[in-house]
Scaffold this active site. Structure first.
Site, PDB file in Angstrom:
ATOM      1  CB  VAL A  20      -0.969   0.012   1.202  1.00 28.83           C
ATOM      2  CG1 VAL A  20      -1.891  -1.175   1.139  1.00 28.83           C
ATOM      3  CG2 VAL A  20      -0.194   0.004   2.521  1.00 28.83           C
ATOM      4  CD  GLU A  21       0.812   5.305   3.114  1.00 32.77           C
ATOM      5  OE1 GLU A  21       2.014   5.620   3.175  1.00 32.77           O
ATOM      6  OE2 GLU A  21       0.024   5.519   4.038  1.00 32.77           O
ATOM      7  N   GLY A  22       1.838   2.903  -2.496  1.00 28.48           N
ATOM      8  CA  GLY A  22       2.856   2.801  -3.538  1.00 28.48           C
ATOM      9  C   GLY A  22       3.682   1.551  -3.345  1.00 28.48           C
TER      10      GLY A  22
END
Length: 849
Positions: free
Chosen positions: A526-528
């Site tokens: 998540v978040e990239g």
């Protein structure tokens, strides 16, 4: 006696001439070396072009007056002086060097979209910028205030946070319910866990970044699901976007409701067709007229499909990122494509569909898809109103520079602390071959890695959070922390499982590792995605944003005022050239001297500061050569960028370790941790620089760089085995270092907290182990004790007087506690079944078959 006239004339005439020639050559060599050393000294100390010219001219004058000038050397030296004088004349330098190079430079510049520009301009440059200089200003880092909790923040952690941890039954959450129980949902809402970043005037807690981080550390040591649930509303989402960009009306309405838990927010960014390339989301909104609450207004008709949205299944208000279009120019501006925009939409708005839940890695926090079909909303649903239309990407990347430093790094650190806290105790109380498993060198190697890595993680998370509280928005460090701390979390989870063996893989209420191990890939993703963060973001963004000259050159090259742009480019270009030359010299000198003469803060950690200085110069030099020779092509050489990003990250993390050591009062007992951490990080920096040079496409330049970076070869070494053993000894005993390292872990001793029970057993082992040894030495070896099991041995040892009644009772109690910890859960088959499919679905499948 020989007369003078008897000496051969050729001897008399030739010898003095030969001596004069030797003296002349020696003199020329000495003066040449003086000029070379002078040039190196000036470059090392970053002398300006004018200062260099004046010093060089003075030296040349002294050579002419006091030396024995050699014509060839004079020609070389005067030519060099002429070049320096020429370079000091701005008009000539610009006309013949800077302007022609500017034309070439413009062709070399990589293409850059507006979203990339927004990402580059997001946040602030902090310590990461110093590491690009080749000479970090350590006073800047060490003078920063140490992060501290206020009395109110500490009371929250000791009170509501502690109570929430006590309420958690992670097996019930993850296996039976696949959700938090109602009383925990109510508790986190009522006690403000969703309102840590909301100001007090709106009813929030208004905690510091450091306090926010400490709360997540504690929760994640107890339950990854609960930590994730609390993290999302306090990270990148509606609350934060409203605080920084919302209209006053939006803040006044939503923030008190969010603070009270009346509204549960989610933020929908990622979609199935975009993934990590969030800037290319296909979701769109078209400005049009429509009916809203019975009246016709100007608004936006939205169509979108999102997934992986945490809290979506229970959200009451949805933050949405989409591309805004105005094909009919109803907004009155001369454009149709506004770009990415953010809106805040109530869940019950017609056209919105909240899909069924995703099931991320057996960690059932609320997560699911959201779709919208012809969803019509008023323009005042846009966060910040119309003035922020098209500013969505900038809003997101600016706030992400803070959120990425806190949520996932803190959660990963909390899980790592819990793993070390548990594994240190387990490796002490778990015995094989009559010794604790932690005494085997193979296990010690793994435990040392866990311990030292956790120290790195805690240092990076706490010091960077302190920087945020000091006003920084460190965008590049946020990418470093997200990538490296979640990857470190993966390593520690694997190591803990290896040491625990069967205890770790059998799930159940007694298993304190399994769910955290399963959750690791979620933080990685998540978040990239971490792969892209490492290969594209850390160095790609840092090389432009943090470099003292690159961004200035780029802006000057794109300046519409050609004359002004050329002048600015000239200043930046020659500053850059001097910077590169200086770093080349600094790199070579410090590599040759092992940086022993580099000026740094004094103390037991002095050498690590010096080595960071050395690698900073080498990194800055390698970066400049790579960017100059590869230009925009470097953007595509992701492996090279990733290695340079690793070097930058290792220096940053080592700096955080040193600052953390200072913040904690230079605890002498923690020096083995500091040394292990710094040696590990700087050794990796060395090896990544070496790998970068091995794979650099221009082999001549690779060799040229190696001359300045590794003139003595690779001289830095990883931590020694004895040092690693010191770390393990610290966490396998109830030491103050163990307590500092694992501070924040939920360790309350209660029947439902395995970590508390483990630590209790560790403390008891200090008394129990000598008693067990007495039984083996005085009983088993002498034949007085013949029982094969410990309870039987205790009974026999008591009977023959080896143990007293008190000692025997204590040892029985200790053995009972240890076995209760070591044992794993077992179940009936029906207790493990997830349940059968609905009858209707089975019938459909049977019919289709």
């Amino acid at each position: 006696m020989t007369a003078l006239s008897d000496i051969p004339t050729e001897f008399v005439s030739r010898r003095p001439a030969h001596s004069f020639q030797e003296v002349h050559i020696v003199s020329s060599v000495i003066w040449f070396l003086v000029f070379v050393l002078g040039a190196l000294t000036l470059a090392y100390n970053r002398a300006s072009l004018l200062t260099t010219t004046l010093v060089y001219g003075g030296g040349l004058l002294a050579y002419g007056l006091f030396g024995d000038p050699s014509l060839p050397l004079l020609v070389v030296l005067w030519t060099a002086l002429a070049v320096l004088v020429f370079l000091n004349i701005d008009a000539l330098r610009i006309r013949f060097i800077s302007r022609p190079f500017l034309r070439v430079y413009r062709r070399m510049l990589p293409s850059m979209s507006q979203t990339e520009k927004d990402a580059l301009e997001a946040g602030t440059v902090w310590w990461d910028g110093e590491l690009f200089t080749g000479g970090p200003d350590w006073d800047k880092l060490l003078s920063a205030a140490a992060p501290k909790l206020t009395a109110e923040e500490q009371a929250f952690i000791d009170g509501p946070c502690e109570e929430l941890c006590r309420m958690i039954d992670d097996w019930d959450i993850t296996h039976r319910r696949a959700d938090l129980p109602p009383h925990i949902w109510e508790y986190v809402k009522n006690k403000g866990f969703f309102a840590m970043i909301i100001p007090k005037k709106y009813g929030g807690l208004e905690f510091s970044a450091y306090a926010h981080s400490c709360v997540l550390v504690k929760l994640s040591s107890r339950s990854g699901v609960v930590a994730s649930t609390v993290a999302v509303p306090n990270s990148l989402g509606p609350g934060e976007l409203l605080l920084h960009y919302g209209t006053q009306e939006q803040r006044d309405y939503y923030l008190p409701r969010l603070a009270r838990g009346e509204e549960v927010p989610c933020f929908a960014l990622t979609g199935p067709r975009a993934g990590s390339d969030a800037a290319s989301i296909p979701d769109f909104g078209v400005v049009c007229k429509g009916t809203f609450e019975g009246r016709e207004i100007l608004g936006v008709k939205l169509n979108f499909s999102k997934r992986y949205i945490t809290l979506a299944p229970i959200a009451t208000v949805i933050g949405l990122a989409f591309k805004l279009y105005d094909p009919d120019k109803l907004l009155g501006e001369d454009k149709t494509d506004y770009g990415i925009t953010c809106a805040l939409i109530p869940r019950n708005t017609p056209g919105i569909t909240i899909g069924r839940r995703h099931f991320p890695m057996n960690a059932p926090f609320q997560n699911g898809p959201i779709q919208g079909k012809d969803v019509f909303v008023p323009l005042d649903y846009l966060i910040g109103g119309m003035k922020m239309a098209g500013q969505g990407w900038r809003m997101l990347v600016e706030q992400l520079s803070v959120g990425r430093c806190i949520s996932l790094p803190s959660s990963a650190t909390g899980a790592a602390k819990a793993a070390v806290f548990a594994t240190g105790a387990y490796a002490r109380i778990r015995r094989q071959f009559n010794v604790s498993v932690g005494q085997f060198e193979g296990v010690m190697e793994v435990m040392a890695r866990m311990t030292g890595t956790t120290y790195i993680m805690d240092a990076a998370r706490s010091v960077t959070a302190g920087a945020i509280d000091g006003g920084e928005k460190p965008s590049v460090p946020s990418a470093m922390l997200k990538y490296h701390l979640t990857e470190y979390g993966r390593v520690i989870a694997n190591d803990a499982m290896d040491i625990h063996g069967g205890k770790g893989i059998c799930l159940g209420p007694k298993n304190y590792l399994g769910r955290g191990y399963e959750l690791v890939p979620v933080a990685i993703t998540v978040e990239g995605a971490n792969l892209l963060t490492r290969s594209l973001i850390i160095f790609g963004q840092g090389a432009i944003r943090c470099h003292p000259f690159v961004l200035r050159e780029m802006n000057a090259a794109k300046d519409k005022d050609k004359r002004k742009g050329t002048i600015e480019f000239d200043k930046a270009l020659f500053g850059h050239i001097g910077f590169t030359i200086s770093n080349a010299v600094r790199s070579m000198v410090m590599a040759l001297t092992l940086a022993r003469f580099s000026k740094v803060p004094e103390g037991p950690t002095q050498r690590f500061y010096q080595h960071i200085n050395r690698f900073s110069a080498s990194f800055a030099f390698a970066t400049d050569v790579a960017m100059l020779s590869l230009g925009g092509y470097l953007k595509k050489k992701e492996s090279l960028s990733a290695r340079l990003g690793d070097v930058l990250s290792c220096m940053y993390l080592a700096s955080m370790v040193l600052k953390h050591y200072e913040n904690q009062g230079r605890q002498e007992a923690d020096l083995p941790l500091v040394e292990w951490a710094c040696r590990t990080l700087l050794y990796k920096a060395q090896e990544q620089l070496h790998s970068f040079l091995r794979n650099f496409p221009n082999r001549f330049l690779a060799g040229f760089m190696r001359l300045f970076i590794f003139p003595r070869g690779q001289t830095y070494h990883a931590p020694s085995d004895p040092l690693s053993h010191q770390l393990v000894d610290q966490v396998m005993h109830p030491t103050i270092t163990r307590d500092r390292l694992t501070d924040g872990v939920y360790r309350t001793v209660e029947p439902t907290n395995p970590l508390g029970l483990l630590h209790e057993a560790l403390v008891l082992s200090e008394t129990a182990e000598p008693l067990e040894k007495r039984i083996r030495v005085d009983g088993v070896k002498t034949g007085k004790v013949t029982a094969l099991d410990l309870p039987g041995q205790i009974q026999q040892a008591l009977a023959v007087g080896i143990l007293s009644e008190t000692e025997a009772a204590m040892l029985r109690d200790y053995d009972r506690r240890v076995m209760d910890i070591i044992n794993v859960d077992d179940f009936n088959t029906e207790d493990l079944a997830a349940g059968l499919e609905p009858v209707e679905l089975r019938q459909v499948r049977v019919g289709n078959a």
